[in-house]
Design a protein around this motif. Structure first.
Motif, PDB file in Angstrom:
ATOM      1  N   VAL A 108       0.842  -1.201   0.000  1.00 24.67           N
ATOM      2  CA  VAL A 108       0.000   0.000   0.000  1.00 24.67           C
ATOM      3  C   VAL A 108       0.877   1.252   0.000  1.00 24.67           C
ATOM      4  O   VAL A 108       0.613   2.218  -0.724  1.00 24.67           O
ATOM      5  N   ILE A 109       1.924   1.221   0.799  1.00 25.38           N
ATOM      6  CA  ILE A 109       2.794   2.392   0.931  1.00 25.38           C
ATOM      7  C   ILE A 109       3.594   2.624  -0.340  1.00 25.38           C
ATOM      8  O   ILE A 109       3.815   3.771  -0.752  1.00 25.38           O
ATOM      9  N   GLY A 110       4.045   1.557  -1.000  1.00 27.62           N
ATOM     10  CA  GLY A 110       4.706   1.701  -2.288  1.00 27.62           C
ATOM     11  C   GLY A 110       6.216   1.715  -2.224  1.00 27.62           C
ATOM     12  O   GLY A 110       6.824   1.542  -1.159  1.00 27.62           O
ATOM     13  N   PRO A 111       6.868   1.943  -3.377  1.00 22.35           N
ATOM     14  CA  PRO A 111       8.323   1.767  -3.507  1.00 22.35           C
ATOM     15  C   PRO A 111       9.164   2.855  -2.863  1.00 22.35           C
ATOM     16  O   PRO A 111      10.394   2.746  -2.858  1.00 22.35           O
ATOM     17  N   GLU A 112       8.553   3.909  -2.363  1.00 27.91           N
ATOM     18  CA  GLU A 112       9.333   4.976  -1.724  1.00 27.91           C
ATOM     19  C   GLU A 112       9.848   4.558  -0.344  1.00 27.91           C
ATOM     20  O   GLU A 112      10.674   5.262   0.247  1.00 27.91           O
ATOM     21  N   ALA A 113       9.369   3.427   0.152  1.00 26.49           N
ATOM     22  CA  ALA A 113       9.736   2.999   1.506  1.00 26.49           C
ATOM     23  C   ALA A 113      10.118   1.534   1.516  1.00 26.49           C
ATOM     24  O   ALA A 113       9.717   0.749   0.646  1.00 26.49           O
ATOM     25  N   GLY A 114      10.932   1.166   2.510  1.00 25.47           N
ATOM     26  CA  GLY A 114      11.308  -0.224   2.730  1.00 25.47           C
ATOM     27  C   GLY A 114      11.043  -0.604   4.171  1.00 25.47           C
ATOM     28  O   GLY A 114      10.756   0.250   5.019  1.00 25.47           O
TER      29      GLY A 114
END
Length: 288
Positions: free
Chosen positions: A185-191
């Motif tokens: 849900v948060i997407g590729p900007e975060a790990g």
């Protein structure tokens, strides 16, 4: 692995929790090791996943040449901020909305303060107090007793609305669903990496900016000072130390640390209770 020739100065980067300190307590041998290495002309840096706001004075009082915090998001040296990166406002708001929608207990981490929802402190005390109940104590030079739960909560500012907060990392606790499910849900900007509090399992973890890790912060220091990569020594124990140990000329893992950290290490040293940092630096010939 770099040579152990001590004719040239080394730069040592130390994780805090589980490496330099045990739940906020630094053994006297580690304090003296930092001071001894610096007397020999070596450079010693804190390199921690904690934000600057969560690094207490009693840790820094040993004397360091600089501080890398937020797992590489921020770099401070000689009173100068060399790096201070944070999530974009859009991604920050999405993270807050997603965690709130799934009733996750979390703390937003920024250099100037931690941010939490009103009432999250009591929830965190219920979750974290049993984890730290059996912690060891050191009759150390800098502190004889630190409550690790209050050590976490001390810098927190509370608010009913966190969507406008600026931050670089998020510590999550007590999630009703595995945190890995939320990353889509948060997407590729975060790990996401596991929490250093392994007892909390999949209900806890740290959300970080994609592409940001401790080696990124080390490279900032390296470029500023003109260091050779071969002269970099790093010591750590947790999942957020993997890149740091891989990047260092000598990467040293703490016994009992995360398996992936042990897998990339050149050497292994005891934890704080066994004065592992002091033993490692002595073994490299960096002490008197």
């Amino acid at each position: 692995m770099s040579s152990q020739n001590t004719a040239r100065p080394r730069a040592v980067f130390l994780d805090i929790d589980g490496t330099y300190a045990d739940h906020g307590l630094a053994p006297e041998a580690h304090v003296e090791a930092v001071r001894g290495a610096r007397r020999r002309g070596h450079l010693v840096f804190v390199c921690t996943g904690r934000p600057l706001s969560m690094v207490p004075d009693h840790i820094l009082a040993a004397g360091f040449d600089g501080v890398i915090t937020g797992a590489g998001a921020r770099v401070d040296m000689n009173g100068e901020v060399l790096k201070d990166s944070r999530f974009s406002p859009e991604t920050a708001a999405l993270i807050v909305d997603t965690l709130d929608a799934h009733d996750v207990a979390y703390i937003l981490e920024a250099p100037e303060a931690l941010h939490g929802r009103t009432g999250v402190d009591e929830r965190l005390r219920r979750v974290l107090t049993p984890v730290f109940a059996g912690r060891s104590r050191h009759d150390g030079l800098l502190s004889t007793d630190v409550d690790p739960v209050e050590d976490i909560l001390r810098p927190v500012r509370y608010s009913d609305d966190l969507r406008g907060a600026s931050f670089a990392k998020i510590s999550c606790f007590d999630s009703p669903v595995p945190l890995g499910r939320l990353m889509d849900v948060i997407g590729p900007e975060a790990g996401l990496i596991p929490s250093s509090l392994s007892a909390l399992g999949e209900s806890a973890g740290e959300i970080f900016m994609a592409g940001t890790h401790k080696a990124v912060g080390i490279r900032v220091v390296q470029e500023r000072l003109g260091l050779e990569r071969a002269d970099i020594v790093a010591i750590g124990d947790s999942a957020n130390d993997i890149e740091m140990l891989e990047y260092a000329g000598v990467g040293i893992a703490v016994e009992g640390g995360h398996p992936s950290v042990l897998a990339v290490a050149d050497q292994v040293t005891p934890g704080p209770a066994g004065n592992g940092v002091a033993l490692a630096l002595a073994g490299l010939g960096l002490l008197d």
